[in-house]
Scaffold this motif. Structure first.
Motif, PDB file in Angstrom:
ATOM      1  N   UNK A  74       0.974  -1.117  -0.051  1.00 25.17           N
ATOM      2  CA  UNK A  74       0.152   0.030   0.035  1.00 25.17           C
ATOM      3  C   UNK A  74       0.862   1.237   0.037  1.00 25.17           C
ATOM      4  N   UNK A  75       0.618   2.366  -0.801  1.00 26.10           N
ATOM      5  CA  UNK A  75       1.028   3.428  -0.804  1.00 26.10           C
ATOM      6  C   UNK A  75       0.303   4.386   0.079  1.00 26.10           C
ATOM      7  N   UNK A  76       0.714   5.097   0.870  1.00 25.72           N
ATOM      8  CA  UNK A  76      -0.196   6.184   1.707  1.00 25.72           C
ATOM      9  C   UNK A  76       0.290   7.454   1.435  1.00 25.72           C
ATOM     10  N   UNK A  77      -0.601   8.219   0.891  1.00 26.82           N
ATOM     11  CA  UNK A  77      -0.361   9.794   0.708  1.00 26.82           C
ATOM     12  C   UNK A  77      -1.195  10.525   1.844  1.00 26.82           C
ATOM     13  N   UNK A  78      -0.486  11.315   2.753  1.00 25.06           N
ATOM     14  CA  UNK A  78      -1.155  11.956   3.684  1.00 25.06           C
ATOM     15  C   UNK A  78      -0.304  13.064   3.857  1.00 25.06           C
ATOM     16  N   UNK A  79      -1.251  13.987   4.560  1.00 19.96           N
ATOM     17  CA  UNK A  79      -0.820  15.311   5.023  1.00 19.96           C
ATOM     18  C   UNK A  79      -0.559  15.244   6.489  1.00 19.96           C
ATOM     19  N   UNK A  80       0.439  16.004   7.019  1.00 18.61           N
ATOM     20  CA  UNK A  80       0.865  16.166   8.268  1.00 18.61           C
ATOM     21  C   UNK A  80       1.080  17.631   8.814  1.00 18.61           C
TER      22      UNK A  80
END
Length: 108
Positions: A27-33
Motif C-alpha cells: 500500500x502507498x499512503x499519501x497523507x498530510x501532516x
C-alpha cells in the motif's frame, strides 16, 4: 576530505487527509501532516504557526492503516524530495514531499 551529504527529516504532528493506493502487494499512503511552531511576536503575544507537509509512506497489505486516520498524532522520519512539474497554465512549479522511512503513533 569528502563532504557527507544528509537528507533527513523528523516530524511530529497530526494527520490531516490520507489516501491509500494499492500498488502490487503493498500500500502507498499519501497523507498530510500538520506541525505547529509556537513563538511570541514583537509585542510579546503568542503566535502558533501551522505548516502542512505532504508525506508518502509504504506499508504492507496486512499492516494496520488506522494510524493514518485524520486527527491521529504521528512521528515521521524520512527524507525530503522536491518535484518539478508544469501546471496547466504552463508555469513551472516545484513542490516538496516527505518520503517516510519510519512512521509510528506519537505522544503529543
Amino acid at each position: 576530505m569528502e563532504l557527507e551529504c544528509i537528507n533527513r527529516v523528523e516530524l511530529r504532528g497530526i494527520v490531516g487527509t490520507s489516501r491509500v493506493t494499492e500498488v502490487g502487494d503493498r500500500n502507498l499512503i499519501n497523507f498530510s501532516l500538520a506541525t505547529n511552531y509556537a513563538y511570541k511576536d514583537k509585542d510579546g503575544y503568542p503566535v502558533i504557526e501551522s505548516t502542512w507537509h505532504a508525506c508518502k509512506a509504504w506499508a504492507e497489505r496486512e499492516d494496520d492503516l488506522t494510524m493514518y486516520r485524520k486527527g491521529t498524532p504521528l512521528h515521521v522520519e524520512g527524507r525530503i524530495r522536491n518535484i518539478r512539474y508544469t501546471d496547466i497554465g504552463g508555469c513551472e512549479r516545484i513542490t516538496w514531499e516527505v518520503i517516510a522511512s519510519k512512521v509510528r503513533r506519537a505522544e503529543l
